[in-house]
Write a protein that holds these residues in place. Structure first.
Motif, PDB file in Angstrom:
ATOM      1  N   LEU A   1      57.713 -14.032  26.684  1.00  0.00           N
ATOM      2  CA  LEU A   1      57.631 -15.435  27.081  1.00  0.00           C
ATOM      3  C   LEU A   1      56.900 -16.249  26.029  1.00  0.00           C
ATOM      4  CD1 LEU A   1      58.149 -13.830  29.768  1.00  0.00           C
ATOM      5  CD2 LEU A   1      56.826 -15.591  30.933  1.00  0.00           C
ATOM      6  N   LEU A   2      57.268 -17.514  25.914  1.00  0.00           N
ATOM      7  CA  LEU A   2      56.582 -18.461  25.031  1.00  0.00           C
ATOM      8  C   LEU A   2      55.865 -19.486  25.905  1.00  0.00           C
ATOM      9  CD1 LEU A   2      55.949 -19.698  22.250  1.00  0.00           C
ATOM     10  CD2 LEU A   2      58.122 -20.946  22.418  1.00  0.00           C
ATOM     11  N   ARG A   3      54.554 -19.617  25.692  1.00  0.00           N
ATOM     12  CA  ARG A   3      53.747 -20.560  26.457  1.00  0.00           C
ATOM     13  C   ARG A   3      53.033 -21.502  25.494  1.00  0.00           C
ATOM     14  NH1 ARG A   3      50.041 -17.435  30.045  1.00  0.00           N
ATOM     15  NH2 ARG A   3      48.299 -17.630  28.603  1.00  0.00           N
ATOM     16  N   ILE A   4      53.276 -22.786  25.631  1.00  0.00           N
ATOM     17  CA  ILE A   4      52.643 -23.789  24.770  1.00  0.00           C
ATOM     18  C   ILE A   4      51.373 -24.274  25.456  1.00  0.00           C
ATOM     19  CG2 ILE A   4      52.940 -25.988  23.595  1.00  0.00           C
ATOM     20  CD1 ILE A   4      54.784 -23.788  22.547  1.00  0.00           C
ATOM     21  N   GLU A   5      50.235 -23.964  24.880  1.00  0.00           N
ATOM     22  CA  GLU A   5      48.953 -24.300  25.501  1.00  0.00           C
ATOM     23  C   GLU A   5      48.464 -25.647  24.958  1.00  0.00           C
ATOM     24  OE1 GLU A   5      46.470 -20.789  25.108  1.00  0.00           O
ATOM     25  OE2 GLU A   5      47.480 -19.902  26.835  1.00  0.00           O
ATOM     26  N   ASP A   6      48.974 -26.702  25.570  1.00  0.00           N
ATOM     27  CA  ASP A   6      48.770 -28.058  25.059  1.00  0.00           C
ATOM     28  C   ASP A   6      47.896 -28.912  25.969  1.00  0.00           C
ATOM     29  OD1 ASP A   6      50.591 -28.129  27.113  1.00  0.00           O
ATOM     30  OD2 ASP A   6      51.997 -29.474  26.118  1.00  0.00           O
ATOM     31  N   THR A   7      46.905 -28.293  26.618  1.00  0.00           N
ATOM     32  CA  THR A   7      46.022 -29.083  27.484  1.00  0.00           C
ATOM     33  C   THR A   7      45.030 -29.924  26.675  1.00  0.00           C
ATOM     34  OG1 THR A   7      44.557 -27.159  27.702  1.00  0.00           O
ATOM     35  CG2 THR A   7      46.183 -27.514  29.447  1.00  0.00           C
ATOM     36  N   ASP A   8      44.851 -29.610  25.402  1.00  0.00           N
ATOM     37  CA  ASP A   8      43.980 -30.426  24.538  1.00  0.00           C
ATOM     38  C   ASP A   8      44.811 -31.599  24.020  1.00  0.00           C
ATOM     39  OD1 ASP A   8      42.299 -31.558  22.684  1.00  0.00           O
ATOM     40  OD2 ASP A   8      41.739 -29.675  21.724  1.00  0.00           O
ATOM     41  N   ALA A   9      44.895 -32.634  24.839  1.00  0.00           N
ATOM     42  CA  ALA A   9      45.774 -33.768  24.520  1.00  0.00           C
ATOM     43  C   ALA A   9      45.366 -34.480  23.242  1.00  0.00           C
ATOM     44  CB  ALA A   9      45.771 -34.759  25.688  1.00  0.00           C
ATOM     45  N   ALA A  10      44.090 -34.478  22.924  1.00  0.00           N
ATOM     46  CA  ALA A  10      43.612 -35.202  21.737  1.00  0.00           C
ATOM     47  C   ALA A  10      44.076 -34.548  20.449  1.00  0.00           C
ATOM     48  CB  ALA A  10      42.091 -35.283  21.769  1.00  0.00           C
ATOM     49  N   ARG A  11      44.296 -33.240  20.467  1.00  0.00           N
ATOM     50  CA  ARG A  11      44.636 -32.521  19.235  1.00  0.00           C
ATOM     51  C   ARG A  11      46.069 -31.998  19.210  1.00  0.00           C
ATOM     52  NH1 ARG A  11      41.441 -27.803  18.985  1.00  0.00           N
ATOM     53  NH2 ARG A  11      42.008 -27.621  16.784  1.00  0.00           N
ATOM     54  N   SER A  12      46.714 -31.929  20.363  1.00  0.00           N
ATOM     55  CA  SER A  12      48.079 -31.406  20.420  1.00  0.00           C
ATOM     56  C   SER A  12      49.074 -32.470  19.958  1.00  0.00           C
ATOM     57  CB  SER A  12      48.421 -30.966  21.852  1.00  0.00           C
ATOM     58  OG  SER A  12      47.600 -29.900  22.261  1.00  0.00           O
TER      59      SER A  12
ATOM     60  N   SER B   1      50.682 -28.612  29.808  1.00  0.00           N
ATOM     61  CA  SER B   1      50.508 -30.030  30.153  1.00  0.00           C
ATOM     62  C   SER B   1      51.377 -30.442  31.326  1.00  0.00           C
ATOM     63  CB  SER B   1      50.827 -30.908  28.937  1.00  0.00           C
ATOM     64  OG  SER B   1      52.167 -30.706  28.515  1.00  0.00           O
ATOM     65  N   GLU B   2      52.401 -29.647  31.649  1.00  0.00           N
ATOM     66  CA  GLU B   2      53.285 -29.945  32.769  1.00  0.00           C
ATOM     67  C   GLU B   2      52.834 -29.243  34.052  1.00  0.00           C
ATOM     68  OE1 GLU B   2      57.065 -28.682  31.308  1.00  0.00           O
ATOM     69  OE2 GLU B   2      57.233 -30.314  29.837  1.00  0.00           O
ATOM     70  N   ARG B   3      51.676 -28.549  33.990  1.00  0.00           N
ATOM     71  CA  ARG B   3      51.241 -27.722  35.109  1.00  0.00           C
ATOM     72  C   ARG B   3      49.843 -28.115  35.614  1.00  0.00           C
ATOM     73  NH1 ARG B   3      53.544 -22.966  35.880  1.00  0.00           N
ATOM     74  NH2 ARG B   3      51.571 -21.809  36.081  1.00  0.00           N
ATOM     75  N   LEU B   4      49.416 -29.334  35.321  1.00  0.00           N
ATOM     76  CA  LEU B   4      48.054 -29.735  35.655  1.00  0.00           C
ATOM     77  C   LEU B   4      47.787 -29.708  37.158  1.00  0.00           C
ATOM     78  CD1 LEU B   4      47.512 -32.637  33.094  1.00  0.00           C
ATOM     79  CD2 LEU B   4      46.958 -30.197  32.866  1.00  0.00           C
ATOM     80  N   ASP B   5      48.790 -30.057  37.973  1.00  0.00           N
ATOM     81  CA  ASP B   5      48.618 -30.034  39.424  1.00  0.00           C
ATOM     82  C   ASP B   5      48.381 -28.607  39.927  1.00  0.00           C
ATOM     83  OD1 ASP B   5      48.922 -32.746  39.549  1.00  0.00           O
ATOM     84  OD2 ASP B   5      51.009 -32.705  40.218  1.00  0.00           O
ATOM     85  N   ILE B   6      49.019 -27.643  39.276  1.00  0.00           N
ATOM     86  CA  ILE B   6      48.852 -26.235  39.665  1.00  0.00           C
ATOM     87  C   ILE B   6      47.421 -25.791  39.389  1.00  0.00           C
ATOM     88  CG2 ILE B   6      49.539 -23.866  39.104  1.00  0.00           C
ATOM     89  CD1 ILE B   6      52.363 -24.984  38.570  1.00  0.00           C
ATOM     90  N   TYR B   7      46.906 -26.146  38.207  1.00  0.00           N
ATOM     91  CA  TYR B   7      45.530 -25.762  37.876  1.00  0.00           C
ATOM     92  C   TYR B   7      44.545 -26.444  38.819  1.00  0.00           C
ATOM     93  CZ  TYR B   7      48.008 -24.580  33.556  1.00  0.00           C
ATOM     94  OH  TYR B   7      48.901 -24.072  32.657  1.00  0.00           O
ATOM     95  N   ALA B   8      44.819 -27.698  39.158  1.00  0.00           N
ATOM     96  CA  ALA B   8      43.929 -28.429  40.066  1.00  0.00           C
ATOM     97  C   ALA B   8      43.859 -27.729  41.426  1.00  0.00           C
ATOM     98  CB  ALA B   8      44.399 -29.871  40.222  1.00  0.00           C
ATOM     99  N   ASP B   9      44.987 -27.248  41.920  1.00  0.00           N
ATOM    100  CA  ASP B   9      45.005 -26.556  43.211  1.00  0.00           C
ATOM    101  C   ASP B   9      44.149 -25.289  43.160  1.00  0.00           C
ATOM    102  OD1 ASP B   9      46.625 -28.432  44.400  1.00  0.00           O
ATOM    103  OD2 ASP B   9      48.485 -27.322  44.084  1.00  0.00           O
ATOM    104  N   TYR B  10      44.292 -24.527  42.083  1.00  0.00           N
ATOM    105  CA  TYR B  10      43.502 -23.299  41.953  1.00  0.00           C
ATOM    106  C   TYR B  10      42.018 -23.606  41.785  1.00  0.00           C
ATOM    107  CZ  TYR B  10      47.435 -20.021  41.740  1.00  0.00           C
ATOM    108  OH  TYR B  10      48.524 -19.241  42.047  1.00  0.00           O
TER     109      TYR B  10
END
Length: 232
Positions: A41-52, A79-88
């Motif tokens: 699988l390829l996962r793009i870890e782009d939660t750092d919006a300032a640098r991505s 970046s498309e999964r922020l609601d999922i992280y918030a729930d956890y």
């Protein structure tokens, strides 16, 4: 996932161009999956919006494609999964596995310097660990800024690494780690642990520099009741 199914991932952050170390990690994961009839699988870890940046993601995908490294499912973008992280994160807070920390940068720096002066490794002293619910609510309603810290266990965290063998970290020396700036702004170790669980990752084959991240991810997994993958 059937028992024994192999699922691995390459998870670059699009904060720079694909480099040889990242390509090496991707190659090991891809070869391991292909040899064992598993999924890569390829996962793009782009939660750092300032640098991505999109140009870096495009370069990573182009580089992997040029190398002939193909993935088996659509790329996952954090970046498309922020609601999922918030729930956890909310589940973790409700279970008392994490808490709001209101310490300022100045207070944290002063604490760090004091510990260094005493010859101690710097770590968070747990200043906000015991704040009661009413005090937390009061501070939040007053608009006081905070981060979310993981309540680290008191005992050592030990895991088996396929390359290193048994590895042990003293969780007390790590201290309660920041895992999110706010509910919809998770940091690396938290988002990675959630995604590995949701993607049913069986093996995490990562660079040497990520060994130090492993105990925090295992602590997140335990706090949320996740099984943890094998590490290499």
């Amino acid at each position: 996932m059937p028992p024994g199914a192999i699922r691995v991932r390459f998870s670059p952050s699009p904060t720079g161009f694909l480099h040889i170390g990242g390509a090496r990690t991707a190659l090991f994961n891809w070869l391991f999956a292909r040899k064992n009839g598993g999924a890569f699988l390829l996962r793009i870890e782009d939660t750092d919006a300032a640098r991505s940046e999109k140009k870096y993601e495009d370069d990573i995908i182009a580089g992997l494609t040029w190398l002939g490294i193909t993935w088996d499912e659509s790329p996952l973008r954090q970046s498309e999964r922020l609601d999922i992280y918030a729930d956890y994160l909310k589940k973790l807070m409700e279970a008392n596995g994490a808490y709001h920390c209101f310490c300022t940068k100045e207070e944290l720096e002063a604490s760090k310097q004091a510990m260094l002066a005493q010859g101690q490794p710097p770590r968070y002293r747990g200043t906000c660990r015991a704040l009661d619910g009413k005090e937390v609510a009061r501070r939040l309603s007053a608009g006081q800024s905070s981060v979310i810290r993981l309540r680290m266990p008191d005992e050592p965290i030990e895991f088996s690494d396929i390359i290193r063998g048994s590895v042990t970290f003293d969780a007390a020396l790590i201290g309660d780690t920041v895992i999110a700036k706010k509910f919809n702004a998770p940091l690396y170790n938290f988002a990675a642990a959630v995604d590995d669980h949701e993607s049913k990752i069986s093996h995490v084959i990562r660079g040497e520099e990520h060994i130090a991240n492993t105990p925090v991810q295992i602590a997140v997994q335990r706090a949320l009741g996740f099984a943890h993958p094998r590490y290499a």
